[in-house]
Design a protein around this motif. Structure first.
Motif, PDB file in Angstrom:
ATOM      1  N   PHE A  99     -24.760  -5.248  11.755  1.00 47.04           N
ATOM      2  CA  PHE A  99     -24.363  -3.865  11.502  1.00 47.04           C
ATOM      3  C   PHE A  99     -25.265  -3.138  10.511  1.00 47.04           C
ATOM      4  N   GLY A 100     -26.242  -3.826   9.959  1.00 51.10           N
ATOM      5  CA  GLY A 100     -27.072  -3.195   8.944  1.00 51.10           C
ATOM      6  C   GLY A 100     -26.332  -2.949   7.641  1.00 51.10           C
ATOM      7  N   ILE A 101     -25.242  -3.669   7.456  1.00 50.67           N
ATOM      8  CA  ILE A 101     -24.456  -3.468   6.233  1.00 50.67           C
ATOM      9  C   ILE A 101     -25.183  -4.043   5.018  1.00 50.67           C
ATOM     10  N   VAL A 102     -25.191  -3.266   3.948  1.00 52.61           N
ATOM     11  CA  VAL A 102     -25.754  -3.720   2.672  1.00 52.61           C
ATOM     12  C   VAL A 102     -24.651  -3.647   1.626  1.00 52.61           C
TER      13      VAL A 102
ATOM     14  N   ASP B  43     -22.712  -0.139   2.161  1.00 54.76           N
ATOM     15  CA  ASP B  43     -23.204   0.911   3.061  1.00 54.76           C
ATOM     16  C   ASP B  43     -23.188   0.435   4.511  1.00 54.76           C
ATOM     17  N   ASN B  44     -23.021   1.398   5.416  1.00 55.71           N
ATOM     18  CA  ASN B  44     -23.110   1.160   6.865  1.00 55.71           C
ATOM     19  C   ASN B  44     -21.925   0.396   7.452  1.00 55.71           C
ATOM     20  N   VAL B  45     -20.806   0.389   6.753  1.00 55.05           N
ATOM     21  CA  VAL B  45     -19.588  -0.195   7.341  1.00 55.05           C
ATOM     22  C   VAL B  45     -19.112   0.750   8.447  1.00 55.05           C
ATOM     23  N   PRO B  46     -18.968   0.251   9.663  1.00 55.72           N
ATOM     24  CA  PRO B  46     -18.537   1.123  10.758  1.00 55.72           C
ATOM     25  C   PRO B  46     -17.094   1.594  10.553  1.00 55.72           C
TER      26      PRO B  46
ATOM     27  N   MET C   9     -17.253 -11.089  -2.897  1.00 57.50           N
ATOM     28  CA  MET C   9     -15.880 -10.914  -2.442  1.00 57.50           C
ATOM     29  C   MET C   9     -15.776  -9.751  -1.458  1.00 57.50           C
ATOM     30  N   VAL C  10     -16.530  -8.702  -1.715  1.00 57.49           N
ATOM     31  CA  VAL C  10     -16.527  -7.567  -0.777  1.00 57.49           C
ATOM     32  C   VAL C  10     -17.095  -8.002   0.574  1.00 57.49           C
ATOM     33  N   ALA C  11     -18.178  -8.756   0.551  1.00 60.06           N
ATOM     34  CA  ALA C  11     -18.789  -9.209   1.809  1.00 60.06           C
ATOM     35  C   ALA C  11     -17.836 -10.124   2.578  1.00 60.06           C
ATOM     36  N   LEU C  12     -17.122 -10.984   1.871  1.00 62.92           N
ATOM     37  CA  LEU C  12     -16.196 -11.897   2.548  1.00 62.92           C
ATOM     38  C   LEU C  12     -15.040 -11.128   3.182  1.00 62.92           C
TER      39      LEU C  12
ATOM     40  N   GLN D 240     -12.666  -8.874   8.224  1.00 60.26           N
ATOM     41  CA  GLN D 240     -12.101  -7.708   8.913  1.00 60.26           C
ATOM     42  C   GLN D 240     -12.912  -7.367  10.162  1.00 60.26           C
ATOM     43  N   ALA D 241     -14.207  -7.591  10.106  1.00 60.00           N
ATOM     44  CA  ALA D 241     -15.036  -7.327  11.287  1.00 60.00           C
ATOM     45  C   ALA D 241     -14.586  -8.203  12.452  1.00 60.00           C
ATOM     46  N   LEU D 242     -14.349  -9.473  12.157  1.00 59.20           N
ATOM     47  CA  LEU D 242     -13.931 -10.399  13.219  1.00 59.20           C
ATOM     48  C   LEU D 242     -12.525 -10.051  13.706  1.00 59.20           C
ATOM     49  N   ARG D 243     -11.645  -9.702  12.773  1.00 60.44           N
ATOM     50  CA  ARG D 243     -10.289  -9.332  13.169  1.00 60.44           C
ATOM     51  C   ARG D 243     -10.290  -8.059  13.999  1.00 60.44           C
ATOM     52  N   HIS D 244     -11.157  -7.132  13.629  1.00 58.35           N
ATOM     53  CA  HIS D 244     -11.208  -5.884  14.383  1.00 58.35           C
ATOM     54  C   HIS D 244     -11.636  -6.132  15.822  1.00 58.35           C
ATOM     55  N   ARG D 245     -12.661  -6.939  16.001  1.00 58.53           N
ATOM     56  CA  ARG D 245     -13.097  -7.120  17.389  1.00 58.53           C
ATOM     57  C   ARG D 245     -12.128  -7.996  18.169  1.00 58.53           C
ATOM     58  N   ALA D 246     -11.358  -8.819  17.466  1.00 58.86           N
ATOM     59  CA  ALA D 246     -10.321  -9.584  18.156  1.00 58.86           C
ATOM     60  C   ALA D 246      -9.314  -8.636  18.809  1.00 58.86           C
TER      61      ALA D 246
END
Lengths: 367, 367, 367, 367
Positions: free
Chosen positions: D147-150, D210-213, D333-336, D341-347
């Motif tokens: 996602f290009g997230i930083v 940054d770049n969180v969808p 902790m933010v990255a974790l 949440q990314a995985l849960r969202h696509r689930a």
């Protein structure tokens, strides 16, 4: 989902031919005495390489306690256990890295992940169960100290051979965990012929947990029998699980199956010590079916990674009957379910004292 | 632990003779069309009171959708379903409030909680399974729309009667879900005699899920077969679960059991569509043993709440064979496991595309 | 993820303008007396429509207990609570169905699900918090009966107004939960002017839990403060959470912040009753920041569903300061965290008795 | 509860002065390239012993990958990481084994477990956070690649010193992660004086992703901000968490706070990139308060294990401001939270495509 349990949680990691296998036990009650030496007994019961009837791989299975124990007692923080792998022979698996062995998890792992560690079966190897047995040493000890619970199992069928007699004392006296000593030579001949033939065979293992108090188990979806079922089915090669009379119940009448009750004890134990998903105070009994090993020297039709038709021949080191070593693993899974349910029970029902009338857990021949 | 599933989570509530039963489905994918009428079909398949062979209780089982659906489509928020109980006869249970029925959950609930709702078995009644079937209507629809998955079951044994032939078309044409139409009169006579005798009998139900893609299931503790085992064992009266060949595997040789592979399909399906806990793309097959009902008119030795020895006779309205209505419930549990694993699979492995080589899910006679 | 808690689990459902809202409480200890009437008090504290300072929506908030209670006591099975919505005015929202209100969840729900229920904010409405308060009535009662725990809160800041004095007795005597009675007229004038202006304002709410025993909380990731943080942040409009001194700690020295200890009690409570994620036996204190409501009569720049630039004006019925009614909601979330941690603590540490030396929970002016 | 996350699950283990610390990452997407060397950068950012401003303990922090990686890529099976402790000085702690340090977790652990490992704070030591940082290296890499997230942070306040200017490029150029290079000498003098005084001080750390969808986060109890709150609060010494404007929202008007919207981007970011618990597509911003360290050379009133009044003086090696090293931990902790949440969202929402209209994540000065 490499974590087992809700409150007494065991997370295992490691591959058959990776540098190490290990587990983290989280949620263990504090204050339990435990030493590295205590793991040896059950790990040896599960180990390969002790007789000609199992795989020739020889692992020391030396447990290092990395955390969670201070001055010999559990502290309530996570207990990490580590075992270094010492007897990998990954080159044995070079040729199967691009092949799918029939009946093995090669193909399904490949379809799921698009990548797999082919060395010794990677994560799908029974080597992983070592850490279940290790974790259960802690569980068994707590269950024994707090409740006098004894979890023990035996081989109840090997191919089409069944025990002629039953004696708990015989079980630990032979490499098969067989409850009838006089049959052991027959089993040895059977296994020798099987090994020579290049084929494998299935088995049945029974587990009995004595002295489980009534009231354990969460009805509906967290049933004691439901959790035993998934725990036991999660063991490699298991294809069926029974509680109490299991599939024999299909042809039974209600008058045969129901366990009559008296203040001296239940008059039978067809239920396997569980009603409505909750323990009754009788022995908890379970039985599992283990399929024959899929890794055979005898060629089998398959495909390779490029979709070509091939004949697979598995050389490596394999058990001709995984059921032989499954007894301590099945005991381990039962013990892990029990300790987790014990903690869950006292969480919700810690305010409920001993409820009367209470029927004693009279032994009615659980086997 | 009245919640089932990790991502597609179903929480059921309600007692047999309480004002209502219901469930909350959390984690449902958004955008699925669903209407209250769609629940009727499966609920009627599960319902009592339609023939003389099941309990005489007659419930309308009318579903009210309380939330989570907007303009006919799921929104991704929790879907609450409610069914009012309309045909309770709690007075039937007045006398058993102080008695423990052998083989029933009365005693174990009492020991766990120190309190129980005795009316109609309270929470331990099969009435709770109504909401599993309702929740699975949503699951089945999504699985069918997204993957073409069909989950269906049948009665595979009634007491000692087994099917003489197998035809899916026969199954829905008789009240037993029996796959051989010509045997239906035999079953009816059998049930009539059983009912007259006051006794009950066990049964076996098989479930088959077609078109399950390869790769579903989380190896080790969240195995597809492990979760099917707990899901099916959580159904009232179930005492055993098999995947694929199940207990028949015990006496098999590896050369018999392993499913050979070709690019045209697997050559057999002894594994029941699951290897290493992960689906292979073949039909997923499971079989369960249901014990005979414990609530019998025939007297049985027991105790009462004061510890007195008594004879229990159960009058109320009961099924002489709970297995008869278990087919839609077993299908429901399989569907709930599958949708949950489907979501979990795409969570972790959504980056993995379709992996080659992929073997088509050729039908090899899963029954 | 509409379920809160690990062992005392609350699942809420329902939309602002759907037919009903409700919850299922799973894992409640058995034997607790509870009646439908007991929910009224806290629900009324949270309700709109009682003064001109909150939304004009008037809901009866009548709770029906659908399950889990038998003869007035909890049975240990799931407790389902249902409240029918009676005062929806969905037509008020017709025009915003195609608009995104700045500062509201309209846009984020739309982006997540591709569908949303726009009536009254649907699931994102503060109406959902009704069921949190209802569930916490059960939690508060058990905490009070077992441990004498009292969880109570107050409004600690309204815009830039802060209390001139502190008196717990004042809090329940005004519609703002304000701890200083003489300031109430000032707050009323402030709110009247705010309402007239069409704008809204933020607020701060503090919660104090007295008599929490030492030892609750699971260190590392299940910390008592960590779980309070997510519980409180999960309340609509909350943008910040503090434990004990919170952000004031940033500019403190260690000698100021650390709470000195004596056998008569701690000498201060900068920690808010929690050290290392575990309760110390002092009052547990938390503070939350609530943002100003986003639904304003004053126009704001936005977009519609077709991507057109628009001016949004929200008419409907809204609170000019959601913080006013947030006190019982914040108390509820704290109570739900505490009961869950209480059950988890006795699950793992039920073998540990009262540990000496134990410092009494002397009150040091938690406010 | 030493496991963090629902689908991307991290379990840490180990004590400050035990033989090793480690973690198991379960649920990682397969196919991600990862090598042992990649952990060094963030671990060094977190490490002590590099300047005089942090503890003098010097650990190599060499990561061994024990499992889950095959030929340099993740396989989808659990990734176990191990770091041996090499610079313990347990004798430093001999005298505090029987004392309770004010402001430290000594007393609360003792009350919970009845046993504690006093060496270096045992499990409550910040040493545990090493493994959070290690696990997040994997998370950060996946988030960046997909996602290009930083995710990056900085020290936003030290005692009462705040940055005079903001420049991301300055942050990594000084040991404080301070965003204004010219102030660094001032900070060094401040810390030198502090260290000499024997006291400690608090700090504030900000994190920006940054770049969180848009669309990540589960409304109600699994809110993105709710989970950030517990994740950040779980870091040692954290006493407060803010999202977006945080506590400044209390005194704001709705017209100030709400972020106006245009198809070119949001016009401000008071919300911190989250509305209704779901990401909006703007930068996700969070801020934490860290209390001053409790381990001081300056004596403090306390009690010992026998209940005697004592004066505690902590010698050992400690940070006078834990906030200095907290930046990489907060980022971790933010990255974790984000990957989970990314995985849960696509689930749940994998069927929902990109939803229009979508506002670009224009930078509006997130700092």
């Amino acid at each position: 989902m490499n974590t087992f349990g809700h409150l007494f949680r065991v997370t295992t990691f490691g591959e058959s031919h990776g540098p190490a296998i290990g587990c983290v036990i989280d949620g263990c009650p504090p204050g339990l005495e435990i030493a590295a030496e205590e793991f040896a007994h059950d790990l040896q019961r599960r180990a390969t390489g002790k007789t000609r009837h199992t795989s020739a791989r020889h692992e020391a299975d030396e447990v290092e306690i990395l955390s969670g124990v201070y001055e010999g007692r559990t502290t309530g923080t996570p207990i990490a256990l580590l075992i270094r792998n010492t007897d990998q022979r990954s080159k044995d698996y070079a040729n199967i890295a691009r092949q799918f062995r029939p009946g093995h998890a090669d193909y399904s792992y490949w379809q799921k992940y698009g990548i797999r560690d082919p060395r010794g079966g990677g994560r799908s190897s029974a080597r992983e169960t070592t850490m279940r047995v290790a974790a259960a040493v802690v569980a068994k000890k707590w269950l024994a100290e707090k409740f006098g619970i004894v979890v023990r199992g035996y081989l109840a069928q090997l191919g089409d051979i069944t025990p002629n007699a039953f004696d708990w004392n015989a079980v630990e006296g032979n490499p098969f965990f067989w409850p009838c000593a006089v049959q052991v030579p027959e089993l040895e001949s059977y296994m020798d012929a099987l090994r020579k033939s290049g084929d494998s065979v299935g088995a049945r293992v029974n587990v009995v947990a004595d002295n489980v108090p009534p009231g354990w188990g969460e009805p509906i979806y967290g049933k004691l029998d439901g959790e035993l079922a998934s725990a036991l089915m999660s063991i490699n090669a298991v294809k069926g699980v029974e509680i109490g009379d299991g599939f024999a119940s299909v042809a039974q009448k209600g008058t045969q199956h129901r366990d009559l009750m008296s203040m001296q004890g239940f008059l039978s134990n067809h239920a396997g010590g569980i009603l409505g998903g909750i323990s009754t105070g009788q022995a908890v009994t379970a039985s599992i079916a283990l399929k024959p090993t899929s890794s055979l020297r005898l060629p089998g039709q398959s495909i390779d990674i490029d979709g070509n038709a091939i004949e697979v021949v598995t050389t490596g080191r394999h058990d001709p009957c995984v059921g032989i070593r499954a007894t301590p693993i099945a005991e381990a899974m039962v013990a892990l379910v029990l300790i987790d349910q014990a903690l869950r029970h006292r969480a919700q029902c810690g305010d409920v004292g001993e409820v009367s009338p209470r029927i004693p857990g009279m032994d009615v021949g659980a086997t």
